[in-house]
Design an enzyme around this catalytic site. Sequence first.
Site, PDB file in Angstrom:
ATOM      1  N   CYS A  27       1.004  -1.308  -0.142  1.00  0.00           N
ATOM      2  CA  CYS A  27      -0.184   0.220   0.070  1.00  0.00           C
ATOM      3  C   CYS A  27       0.784   1.365  -0.057  1.00  0.00           C
ATOM      4  CB  CYS A  27      -0.950   0.031   1.094  1.00  0.00           C
ATOM      5  SG  CYS A  27      -2.564   1.095   1.146  1.00  0.00           S
ATOM      6  N   HIS A  70      -3.504  -5.383   0.006  1.00  0.00           N
ATOM      7  CA  HIS A  70      -2.774  -5.753   1.424  1.00  0.00           C
ATOM      8  C   HIS A  70      -2.900  -7.253   1.260  1.00  0.00           C
ATOM      9  CE1 HIS A  70      -2.568  -2.063   3.852  1.00  0.00           C
ATOM     10  NE2 HIS A  70      -3.538  -1.632   2.989  1.00  0.00           N
ATOM     11  N   GLU A  82      -1.543  -9.327   3.393  1.00  0.00           N
ATOM     12  CA  GLU A  82      -1.599 -10.100   4.461  1.00  0.00           C
ATOM     13  C   GLU A  82      -2.886 -10.487   5.201  1.00  0.00           C
ATOM     14  OE1 GLU A  82      -1.671  -5.474   5.572  1.00  0.00           O
ATOM     15  OE2 GLU A  82      -0.902  -6.788   4.004  1.00  0.00           O
TER      16      GLU A  82
END
Length: 561
Positions: free
Chosen positions: A398, A525, A527
């Site tokens: 990001c 993102h 994750e």
Amino acid sequence: MKYVLVTGGVVSGLGKGVTASSIGVVLKACGLRVTSIKIDPYLNTDAGTMSPFEHGEVFVLDDGGEVDLDLGNYERFLDVRLTKNNNITTGKIYQSVLEKERKGDYLGKTVQVVPHITDAIKNWIESVAVIPVDGKEGPADVCVIELGGTVGDIESMPFIEALRQLSFSVGPDNFCLIHVSLIPVLGVVGEQKTKPTQHSVRELRALGLTPHLLACRSAQPLLENTKEKLSQFCHVPIGNILNIHDVPNIWHVPLLLRNQNAHHSILKQLNLLSIAAPPNLQAWTKRAETYDNLKNSVRIAMVGKYVGLADSYLSVVKALLHACIACSLKPSIDWIAASDLEDESAKLTPKDHAAAWETLRNAECVLVPGGFGDRGVGGMILAAKYARENNIPYLGICLGMQISVIEFARSVLGLKRANSNEFDSETPNPVVIFMPEGSRTHMGSTMRLGSRRTLFQTPDCVTSKLYRNAEYVDERHRHRYEVNPEVIGVLEEAGLKFVGKDETGKRMEILELPSHPFYVGVQFHPEFKSRPGRPSALFLGLILAATKQLEAYLNTHQNGC
């Protein structure tokens, strides 16, 4: 629907989220389908505008919900896809009730906390509990509800009352209450003290809820006489007093519960013994033991803004853990406050500046996670430059991707004032701009949020190969600014390649530097979708590159991670 309610007492931060997730894991291992709800009694509508320093990271769901980080634990532990409605806040409840009142739905009645707010809470729980979150048809068997905060908090009173009413309406066979409490040991005496838990249970019972099980947090295993005292004064059978003592890693918690027959007590209370199987936790056992026995580690420099609180980057830390374990390594994360790398820091705090640079130079890879605002941006740019010039594996997420674009424009293209409009609205070279679909006036729920599709522009790129040679990938987003489409041509001519774009081709999603061992930036993102045993492709790529295994992996694993 069967409900398991997890409440907390004495102090906050005991690990109710991990406890609730672990209960879900054990019930799922018994062959039951499980869903989760998190209740946050704060007045915010969602977690989107909260500071990471105060509340930890904001977890983003597929539908764009900005929610409490505990929902991230639920998704990782239970391998489910939750919705924004699985996170209930006081703000959401009051907003829905006031909207009804303005429409005249209450037919002129006086709108009160009881019954209108409590009814709204019950209706919300019952409607969300039946939404399937595991990809299968039909509702789950059990809904695990975690009530945030501690018993006795003023803001949680309407929820306690609503849950009391819910327990009464669904009946005793469909409701199980587990109270998480602290058993402290005073240094002077060295005795496990039960009085705080006794008071916490007394307060809960005074509000109309009686716990069926106690989950006692402690540094060391509970002594038998401690359990006997708790049983006597808290009116809980001694077999239903669970001890969740400190463990080497949180993957041991479901095993702790299983070893104490927590599943049997819960299933008995919910009248599910006849349909549940013995818990199969072989994968969890193997995962926990594997991590405990790992000897080698990899040093990862995490250059961010919120490094003072590890929970600010909880999902990033978990994704690194998942990737490292897949490579039989332990993650050794070196936290670097981005501002400590800046030249200004050398004058004001020279020791911190020197330590930050030494840590960065000793790292085997560099990760710059997401964030908002201009604090520390200069340090992140220096970290990206160091990684690029020294062939150190780099992953920018990001803001980290935008940082790599700004650094490249300044250092390679010679645009010394290249910047993001977020940090300098007057920059003559805006390489990162405000995205049109956002709002300039409102902060909450105005970003590009949730799962969006990214199309790979070429199969001959590292990220495509890591994603199993996929033509596209769906990942979760949370941002307002992105790379300026007008500068893509000149950046690509200089060697920076944008290998992933959105479906319109105007939004840049993935960048790579082909001349570098691993220099990747992503606007999304990754994750948030990493799971134990199924690590995020990009985090896996970073760790493989850091340990010089990436090329061999891509040659032998063309089907991805």
